[in-house]
Enzyme design. Structure first.
Site, PDB file in Angstrom:
ATOM      1  CD  GLU A  17      -1.714  -2.400   1.458  1.00 44.32           C
ATOM      2  OE1 GLU A  17      -2.527  -3.311   1.216  1.00 44.32           O
ATOM      3  OE2 GLU A  17      -0.582  -2.599   1.963  1.00 44.32           O
ATOM      4  CG  HIS A  75      -9.809  -7.165   6.747  1.00 49.97           C
ATOM      5  ND1 HIS A  75      -9.134  -7.802   7.764  1.00 49.97           N
ATOM      6  CD2 HIS A  75      -9.038  -7.297   5.636  1.00 49.97           C
ATOM      7  CE1 HIS A  75      -8.007  -8.306   7.295  1.00 49.97           C
ATOM      8  NE2 HIS A  75      -7.923  -8.015   6.001  1.00 49.97           N
TER       9      HIS A  75
END
Length: 333
Positions: free
Chosen positions: A70, A139
């Site tokens: 990321e 998540h």
């Protein structure tokens, strides 16, 4: 502006997922400088299938799978935007923002300012957030307040299929970094969506999804639909006005204040944690600009200050829902 007024053109019924995909497709066709990048956005079609089919249509140069890094692809997108292209990054889950926060906070958010306005950063970051899928704490977060807090970044959060398409297109066309927060539990929600390729939702403009006289509910993402359902069920007893801010930064304070001046009561419903966040910002702005119009204390509906549990029963206990919105309305009406 009322949502109905925006839909006074040719429309088609589609899901939020389809609306976002259509917006992406239209912008890829309109501008050759636009391309998608992220983990599994290509051959796999996105972890939640939003980019499905776009790889086959536009090829690997325009729909690029990235390594699982990321920080790497967020930094690459920042540099690419600064040098003239319009990357659209998919960050698989908003919780992963922490991995790339150096690139976001110190580069993406500050580059335009630190170069005296000479550097434009037309980068769009799409990411999913929210609980409800049993995906556990890493998540399932709702972190849009975090991004909205940083000067130099814009944050939008669609609550309907129409706004999902319109905000996606507006974000891609913006010369500023825009984060589009997609609640993962509304991808299958359907609605009427304008088919005009020039249809966009102005960033910083709220939508009055339902007009009412007694209570204003400012709701985001999944809670827009839940609040509309509550408003329908209370019809005849309490007249509820439902506003979707759509943009968290910049925030359309005028539309919210105008509504509260009419109703005298406010409920803020947002899935983020209750402390130091979106609820507090909206409530404070109303206090500052419409204090003497308030006939009752402002109510907040959100997630308690805890991480999202993995256990389905505990997750449902933590998540705010229509019952919480109804209870907040009834406390002040």
């Amino acid at each position: 502006m009322t949502a109905q007024a925006e839909l006074e053109q040719e429309t088609e019924t589609m899901t939020v997922r389809e609306a976002i995909r259509q917006g992406l497709r239209e912008e890829l066709e309109r501008d050759e400088d636009v391309y998608l990048m992220g983990e599994d956005v290509g051959l796999f079609g996105g972890v939640l299938e939003v980019t499905g089919g776009l790889y086959e249509e536009f090829g690997e140069e325009r729909v690029r799978d990235t390594p699982i890094s990321e920080a790497g692809f967020m930094g690459a997108a920042t540099g690419a935007a600064a040098t003239g292209t319009r990357p659209v990054v998919e960050l698989m889950f908003s919780d992963f923002m922490g991995v790339s926060m150096e690139q976001i906070m110190n580069q993406m958010a500050k580059m335009h300012y630190m170069f005296g306005g000479k550097a434009e950063l037309p980068v769009t970051v799409r990411t999913t957030e929210g609980g409800g899928m049993g995906a556990a704490s890493q998540h399932s977060g709702t972190v849009h307040t975090w991004i909205a807090h940083f000067p130099g970044l814009k944050a939008v959060a669609p609550g309907t299929a129409a706004s999902a398409k319109g905000l996606t297109k507006a974000a891609i066309r913006s010369d500023d970094p825009v984060f589009v927060f997609e609640n993962k539990m509304i991808y299958e929600q359907s609605g009427e969506v304008p088919t005009d390729e020039d249809y966009t939702v102005p960033i910083g403009e709220a939508a009055v999804e339902r007009e009412g006289e007694d209570v204003t509910v400012v709701a985001t993402q999944r809670l827009v639909g839940e609040s509309l359902g509550v408003a329908d069920s209370l019809e005849g007893d309490v007249s509820v006005e439902v506003i979707d801010p759509r943009s968290l930064y910049p925030l359309d304070t005028d539309t919210i204040v105008e509504s509260v001046e009419k109703t005298g009561r406010l409920v803020v419903a947002d899935e983020s944690p209750l402390s130091y966040g979106t609820h507090a910002e909206i409530a404070t702005r109303v206090q500052e600009e419409a204090f003497f119009s308030l006939d009752a204390p402002i109510q907040r509906v959100g997630t308690p200050d805890t991480h999202m549990p993995f256990s389905p029963p505990l997750e449902q206990e933590v998540l705010p829902d229509d019952d919480d919105v109804r209870a907040a309305i009834e406390r002040i009406s």
